[in-house]
Write a protein that holds these residues in place. Sequence first.
Motif, PDB file in Angstrom:
ATOM      1  N   TRP A 240       6.299  -0.831  -3.287  1.00  0.00           N
ATOM      2  CA  TRP A 240       5.464  -1.110  -2.290  1.00  0.00           C
ATOM      3  C   TRP A 240       4.030  -2.024  -2.781  1.00  0.00           C
ATOM      4  N   GLN A 241       3.874  -1.322  -4.275  1.00  0.00           N
ATOM      5  CA  GLN A 241       2.643  -1.960  -4.783  1.00  0.00           C
ATOM      6  C   GLN A 241       2.784  -2.908  -5.833  1.00  0.00           C
TER       7      GLN A 241
ATOM      8  N   ARG B 248       6.442   3.390  -4.823  1.00  0.00           N
ATOM      9  CA  ARG B 248       5.310   2.747  -5.179  1.00  0.00           C
ATOM     10  C   ARG B 248       5.518   1.511  -5.823  1.00  0.00           C
TER      11      ARG B 248
END
Lengths: 334, 306
Positions: A239-240, A236
């Motif tokens: 990705w984020q 994450r």
Amino acid sequence: MSKTVYPRSTSEQRSMGPSSPREGSTRTLMPRSPQALRPATGPNVWQVGLDGGKYFIIALGALTMVIPFLDMFVGALKTPAELLARPPVWIPHHPQWNVFREIWYMVPMARWYMNSFIVSTSVTVLVVITSSLAGFALAKYSFRGKEWFFRFVLAAQMFPTFLFLIPNYLIIAHWPAVGGNDWLGRGGNGLLGTYVGLVLPFAVNWWGIFMMRQFMLGLPDELMDAARMDGCSEWRIYWQIVLPLVKPALATLAIFIFLSAWNEFIWTMTVTRAAPDLQTIPVGLQLMRDTFDPTRNAALRRAALAVSTLPVMALFLSLQRYYVRGLVMTGLKG
Amino acid sequence: MWPAAVGNPISPTKRHRLDQRHWAPYAFLAPAGLFAMIFFFVPVLFSLYLTFTDWNPLSSPRWIGLKNYKYIFTLDPYFYQTLTNTFVFAFGSVLLGTAISLLLSFAVTRIKGKALWRTLYWLPMVTNVVAISYMWTYLLDAVYGLVNQGLALLGIAGPDWLSSPSTAMLSVIIVSVWAGLGGNILIFSAGLEGIDESLYEAARVDGASVWQEFRHITIPLLRPTLLFVLVTGFIGGLSNFALIMVMTGGGPMQATNVVANYMYQVAFQNLRMGRASAMAYVLFVIIMIITLVQLRVFKRGGVESY
């Protein structure tokens, strides 16, 4: 070319000032010559001449850049007689606009466009994902073998593509258990004649990894540590947090990779020679030899070149500022 | 960095998340690593193996030791010629290309509307090599091409550029220079814009000519860029063959055939994969040696990051 401008501007300069003793010896910088005493007033005449010279050179160069494209476009509009006329017909009297429609029926132009689009998009998506992942690992983690892998990424960029042509062809042709091949890669065509065979050898780009790593080095570690404190998984974080932060770099990479995949020729030609359904624009252009009505061949071929290149050129030129900066930053790819 | 987990009241789930940091980078590198195996190490080693075999893809490879190399260096009728051509092509296009793009960048740097000018020079960089080749094949046509028609207006009878062995190499060099100008100008412009304008002003106050400014300010300060463009351009020129493949196919009479193109013909037309691989390796070793020498020179000359 340099001979045309520099001597001229120096002679203009010489005719301006009083004759200097260093005539003929232009080796020393900033000599104490009478010219140094020239009053620096108003628009300097030789400076204007120099600017004129610069514009002349640039305009001459620009003309050389544009003429081949104009010749292609205008030549497509000419009648067969006009194409063979001597002296040349510069502007066709009855522009044959029809050729641009005709060419879509004479060659599978739509097919070429579609293939180019499918291949380039796939390559771009894969390269952006693999480069950002690997670049992230190399920029923001410490682990065993990191230095080793980074050196490999640098070194791999120096391997010329021609070295991989033959072995990659054989690897794609003998890919196990596909295209009629058995588990040892024998018996069939493997991935030859599939989109996968066109895309796979370009799925990772060493330069792309290097570039993403350079961009991600600058990201603050605190950001990721804070996210970890909050229980965020490493995926994450990538990705984020990381990906949104490097969007400009991703755009640069994506456009550049798309451009080079769109224009890729030798590999695609090698593996699709026998598979017309998979040919991309450059390969189609190359193999369309002698398929036309001979009297109109020249015009139709120019039309095919124009239809297949000009729209995409316009697109890439309009995106220029997004990738040019990235190229300067990391050095132009070999 | 991350504080040591020791002495930190961290719940088991959090500790688990911490562990991710040990294997996550390997997971992130996995696609690239797998690719490196299949499309880097295997090909490099496999083609090295092929150089010692006689193989057309329809049969199985037969080990013949060093015979391919022996053939290339002693019997092959064209190898030395293509090797010479490779160097002529690379040297010619890098020297001509650097000179012209340096001049153009020098002219374009301090001028109005430079973005537009640069865009024009960028045109071939976004065009595929096949289109470039055909555009120039039309331009260079002996009878109907614009180049010779233009020369005829000046009363010059132009040569048959691409069909005559004496001008074919020059022609492909010119086209390759034309196609690469945009990239070189981009790099040179970046270098030129980094040079302090006040140096030029000072020189002008002291009455330096344009040539002196160029010679004594621009060139010395641009040297790292210049070296970079020259060497990478030369190395790139040694391995480029798409343009030659499309424009002349290596002809006429091998006049423009370069090693990479010759290798392609031997591999995919004559189907002699072993011999072609040996050619590829010979050229590759030459390129590697030049690259390593270049790296040494760059390190000593203080060119970073390459």
